[in-house]
Design an enzyme around this catalytic site. Structure first.
Site, PDB file in Angstrom:
ATOM      1  N   ASN A  10       0.623  -1.351   0.080  1.00  0.00           N
ATOM      2  CA  ASN A  10      -0.107  -0.063   0.032  1.00  0.00           C
ATOM      3  C   ASN A  10       0.859   1.125   0.177  1.00  0.00           C
ATOM      4  O   ASN A  10       0.465   2.289   0.758  1.00  0.00           O
ATOM      5  CB  ASN A  10      -1.120  -0.042   1.196  1.00  0.00           C
ATOM      6  CG  ASN A  10      -2.061   0.983   1.023  1.00  0.00           C
ATOM      7  OD1 ASN A  10      -2.544   1.376   0.054  1.00  0.00           O
ATOM      8  ND2 ASN A  10      -2.726   1.392   2.157  1.00  0.00           N
ATOM      9  N   ASP A 152      -1.443 -10.478  -3.965  1.00  0.00           N
ATOM     10  CA  ASP A 152      -2.746  -9.877  -3.649  1.00  0.00           C
ATOM     11  C   ASP A 152      -3.609 -10.318  -4.825  1.00  0.00           C
ATOM     12  O   ASP A 152      -3.671  -9.336  -5.957  1.00  0.00           O
ATOM     13  CB  ASP A 152      -2.642  -8.276  -3.362  1.00  0.00           C
ATOM     14  CG  ASP A 152      -3.754  -8.106  -2.830  1.00  0.00           C
ATOM     15  OD1 ASP A 152      -4.889  -8.597  -2.936  1.00  0.00           O
ATOM     16  OD2 ASP A 152      -4.010  -6.723  -2.820  1.00  0.00           O
ATOM     17  N   ASN A 154      -6.917 -10.527  -4.756  1.00  0.00           N
ATOM     18  CA  ASN A 154      -7.921  -9.770  -4.374  1.00  0.00           C
ATOM     19  C   ASN A 154      -9.307 -10.747  -4.570  1.00  0.00           C
ATOM     20  O   ASN A 154     -10.478 -10.225  -5.030  1.00  0.00           O
ATOM     21  CB  ASN A 154      -8.316  -8.671  -5.344  1.00  0.00           C
ATOM     22  CG  ASN A 154      -7.682  -7.198  -4.894  1.00  0.00           C
ATOM     23  OD1 ASN A 154      -8.067  -7.015  -3.607  1.00  0.00           O
ATOM     24  ND2 ASN A 154      -6.861  -6.688  -5.481  1.00  0.00           N
TER      25      ASN A 154
END
Length: 267
Positions: A10, A152, A154
């Site tokens: 992030n 990731d 998702n």
């Protein structure tokens, strides 16, 4: 033993202000696959080419402050591939593959960041396009080489992969179509499958301890209202070498937790 970590940062600038490099020094991984670098080459230069003695390789998004993936490694790869051949998604910096080939074997470590569809239907449709395009690429990889894809994804695959599965069945990340894509990918006999969710191989029933992402809204972290969105997906022979898995939650470097697996192999 080969220690491999995956972490959605992030933002690399944010994560490194929260003790990430010190933690990596203590952990001592062979490689860490990172996602959402949220930086360009100019931001990396002179600051983030290395972390904890590991050399970084990156695939940046064209859009500033968006997406981007990387692999930090203490071993020199034989080749580095950025992108997987998609004009649309390679521009978003979602795929980097480090190859560690020898005369005896072909092996890749891949860092991937799958699109999120949570912002609305336009991005959900983009996510579906990504999944449709990415599956044949994974099948080609499976046919040509051993690999571990960290990232990731998702997608929470099963009900045990998120706290509130009942109320999320119509939300991005737990949609039937997304879960079906994962089911096919992991199927042991389907010709369109054959990959292994390595964490689930080691921990087939773990629920609350398995989460790797928590929303910044409300008290999600405090109440462990989490999702398991971060994976090691591996070809079967490599998956069988996995010996242990851990999700580090004692410090927070981002809204994701680092997922580390030990494999009984060497690069």
């Amino acid at each position: 033993m080969f220690k491999l970590t995956s972490l959605n940062l992030n933002g690399i600038r944010s994560a490194t202000t929260k003790g990430l490099e010190q933690w990596l020094h203590a952990l001592g991984p062979d490689c860490i696959c990172v996602q959402e670098v949220k930086a360009q080459q100019a931001d990396i230069a002179g600051r983030f080419e290395q972390l904890a003695g590991l050399k970084g390789h990156f695939h940046f998004a064209q859009k500033k402050g968006y997406s981007g993936v990387g692999v930090y490694t203490r071993h020199e790869p034989s080749d580095v591939c950025t992108g997987y051949g998609s004009e649309e998604f390679d521009a978003e910096g979602r795929y980097i593959e480090l190859r560690f080939d020898t005369p005896a074997r072909k092996l890749s470590i891949i860092s991937a960041y799958f699109p999120s569809g949570s912002s609305g239907d336009e991005r959900q449709q983009a996510k579906f396009r990504f999944l449709e395009q990415f599956h044949p690429h994974l099948m080609r990889c499976r046919g040509e080489r051993e690999f571990i894809l960290c990232g990731d994804i998702n997608i929470a695959h099963q009900q045990i992969d998120l706290k509130n599965w009942r109320s999320n069945q119509k939300n991005s990340g737990f949609l039937p179509e997304e879960r079906a894509w994962m089911t096919k990918l992991l199927h042991t006999t389907d010709p369109g499958g054959g990959l292994v969710d390595v964490y689930r191989l080691l921990h087939p029933e773990t629920t609350h301890e398995a989460y790797t992402w928590w929303s910044n809204r409300g008290q999600a972290w405090a109440n462990n209202v989490g999702w398991r969105l971060d994976y090691h997906l591996a070809s079967p022979a490599i998956a069988q070498l996995a010996r242990s898995a851990s999700i580090y939650k004692e410090q927070r470097f981002s809204d994701h937790a680092p997922l580390t697996l030990d494999y009984e192999m060497r690069l």
